[in-house]
Design an enzyme around this catalytic site. Structure first.
Site, mmCIF file in Angstrom:
data_model
loop_
_atom_site.group_PDB
_atom_site.id
_atom_site.type_symbol
_atom_site.label_atom_id
_atom_site.label_comp_id
_atom_site.label_asym_id
_atom_site.label_seq_id
_atom_site.Cartn_x
_atom_site.Cartn_y
_atom_site.Cartn_z
ATOM 1 N N CYS A 100 -16.220 4.372 -26.256
ATOM 2 C CA CYS A 100 -17.560 4.958 -26.274
ATOM 3 C C CYS A 100 -18.114 5.078 -24.863
ATOM 4 O O CYS A 100 -19.057 4.373 -24.480
ATOM 5 C CB CYS A 100 -18.469 4.113 -27.154
ATOM 6 S SG CYS A 100 -17.828 4.002 -28.817
ATOM 7 N N PRO B 151 4.563 -5.210 -1.225
ATOM 8 C CA PRO B 151 4.429 -4.010 -2.040
ATOM 9 C C PRO B 151 4.091 -4.347 -3.491
ATOM 10 O O PRO B 151 4.640 -5.291 -4.052
ATOM 11 C CB PRO B 151 5.828 -3.383 -1.955
ATOM 12 C CG PRO B 151 6.741 -4.546 -1.760
ATOM 13 C CD PRO B 151 5.964 -5.581 -0.987
ATOM 14 N N GLY C 198 0.773 -1.238 0.000
ATOM 15 C CA GLY C 198 0.000 0.000 0.000
ATOM 16 C C GLY C 198 0.803 1.285 0.000
ATOM 17 O O GLY C 198 0.237 2.368 0.122
HETATM 18 C C1 LIG Z 1 -3.250 -5.024 -3.492
HETATM 19 C C2 LIG Z 1 -2.593 -5.724 -2.379
HETATM 20 C C3 LIG Z 1 -1.255 -5.460 -2.081
HETATM 21 C C4 LIG Z 1 -0.432 -4.432 -2.821
HETATM 22 O O1 LIG Z 1 -0.913 -3.155 -2.662
HETATM 23 P P1 LIG Z 1 -0.097 -1.939 -3.329
HETATM 24 O O2 LIG Z 1 -0.891 -0.746 -2.985
HETATM 25 O O3 LIG Z 1 -0.052 -2.190 -4.789
HETATM 26 O O4 LIG Z 1 1.266 -1.935 -2.715
HETATM 27 C C5 LIG Z 1 -0.683 -6.177 -1.061
HETATM 28 N N1 LIG Z 1 -1.365 -7.112 -0.377
HETATM 29 C C6 LIG Z 1 -2.653 -7.384 -0.638
HETATM 30 C C7 LIG Z 1 -3.342 -8.426 0.130
HETATM 31 C C8 LIG Z 1 -3.309 -6.699 -1.635
HETATM 32 O O5 LIG Z 1 -4.591 -6.970 -1.877
#
Ligand SMILES: *Cc1c(COP(=O)(O)O)cnc(C)c1O
Length: 429
Positions: A355, A285, A243
């Protein structure tokens, strides 16, 4: 570093982007291998080398192709997959199965079968129902799997609602209600078919705060302690999700250590006080690995100036190669790759060819006066662009090029119109 302007032209990792557009056609996703390797190195120096007993599992959903996963594997990282398709992609990239972790809120029986069959390193299970399904598959195949429980920590992160995952009202993870979480933990502890290692949380995406991570961690540590008290069972792994935010327009990204050091310090202290060994810690990540390493090149086509209203500049792609602006008003930055030194003289709306009125890539972008045939480069499209691409309006999915120090090659070829028919059948009724 990877982006450079020479002779009024944008260069990306040493490659003339207008030449890339000519060679491979547009729309074109282009990834800088140098930028990717920088991110891999950052994960090592800012997290893996700094803290013992840690792993980083690249979240493949951000951008998943065999060529990319091969780079991830060679960088010594693990990979987090969320479907049988991503798992197949990782296996086809010769990813060692023990370095594959399987997430998802509704893993299908066939997906779990493949995961068990191939012996993935971790299955992050989403509740009791999935535990039962997994146990039955393990029993049938005579294999025991290592699992973590994903919990919903019930914290709210400051990001778009569609990319928040950790709040209580969520389809992801097990809710924290006593009569749900503890029976689930106990069932996994007692199961002969799974080896419960610990807990997983993921609070959201594109975050620039440590607070939600620390809050979620506190919740999970509470569960760890209660599990120890109730069942004398010690967790040996914690997964803190991904995240980490990147720069799309003017955001200032933080390093991996900025997010993870405070978490590691808290985890160290907590387990020292509890008198238990510190578990392995895993991060996942996605966006922060590939997001800024990718750009998209388009060719400008139709231009429509509606006097007193707005000027629309259409490009040859759109929501089919980048759904994020239409899906959650994501903002991007762009430049004219063949007029890279020209000053911005106009404010225009860059739209796609689909579209849908919502098919807008950039709203009110400051750009030089554009003409049909110009090459437009949109930055930071490396995450959730290609991976969310669609064939809407039967537009072929663009090619993906990898570039490094002036050299380039394809990671994925462009779909053809014939490809679009490849899965069509005659129902014969
Ligand atoms: C989407 C996700 C991530 C990665 O999130 P990013 O924002 O792309 O770093 C990591 N763990 C889980 C469980 C996710 O669903």
């Amino acid at each position: 570093m990877c982006m450079e302007i020479r002779d009024n032209t944008l260069y990306f990792d040493g490659c003339d982007t207008t030449a890339l557009a000519k060679t491979y056609g547009t729309p074109l996703y282009a990834y800088s291998q140098t930028a990717l390797e920088d991110r891999f190195r950052a994960l090592h120096t800012e997290f893996l080398d700094k803290w013992e007993n840690t792993r980083a599992a690249y979240a493949a959903k951000a951008f998943c192709t065999p060529a990319l996963l091969r780079l991830v594997k060679d960088a010594g990282l693990c990979v987090d997959v969320v479907s049988g398709g991503e798992l197949t992609c990782a296996l086809s990239a010769d990813f060692p199965a023990e370095r594959i972790e399987f997430n998802g809120n509704n893993k299908l029986p066939a997906e779990l079968e493949l995961a068990v069959e191939s012996g993935v390193g971790r299955i992050i299970i989403d509740g009791l129902q999935e535990l039962s399904l997994l146990e039955s598959i393990c029993a049938r195949k005579g294999k025991k799997m290592k699992v973590l429980y994903r919990v919903t920590p019930g914290v709210k992160a400051d990001t778009h609602d569609y990319i928040i995952t950790g709040k209580k009202d969520s389809k992801f993870g097990i809710p924290l209600d006593e009569d749900i979480i503890y029976p689930a933990i106990k069932a996994a502890i007692d199961s002969p078919w799974v080896d419960l290692l610990g807990l997983h949380f993921h609070v959201g995406s594109q975050l620039f705060e440590v607070r939600p991570y620390l809050e979620a961690l506190e919740v999970v540590l509470g569960l760890v302690k209660e599990t120890w008290t109730r069942y004398h069972f010690a967790m040996t792994e914690l997964n803190v999700g991904g995240g980490f935010g990147i720069c799309y327009t003017d955001e200032v990204p933080k390093g991996y250590g900025w997010y993870l050091d405070p978490l590691m310090e808290r985890i160290d202290t907590f387990f020292r006080d509890l008198g238990l060994p510190r578990p392995a810690v895993v991060t996942e990540p996605g966006r922060s690995v590939v997001g800024e390493a990718g750009i998209t090149l388009y060719t400008v086509g139709s231009i429509k100036d509606i006097p007193g209203v707005r000027k629309y500049v259409s490009v040859d792609g759109g929501m089919t190669d980048n759904i994020r602006p239409a899906l959650y008003q994501a903002k991007y930055r762009a430049i004219a790759a063949n007029k890279a030194e020209a000053p911005a003289t106009e404010t225009v709306t860059v739209c796609g060819k689909c579209c849908e009125s919502g098919d807008v890539l950039l709203r009110d972008a400051a750009l030089p006066t554009l003409e049909a045939g110009d090459t437009l480069a949109v930055f930071s499209t490396g995450a959730y662009g290609y991976s969310m691409a669609s064939n809407y309006n039967s537009n072929p999915i663009p090619a993906v090029a990898l570039v490094k120090e002036g050299r380039s090659g394809l990671m994925v070829r462009r779909q053809t119109w014939e490809d679009l028919l490849a899965t069509s059948c005659n129902p014969g009724l």
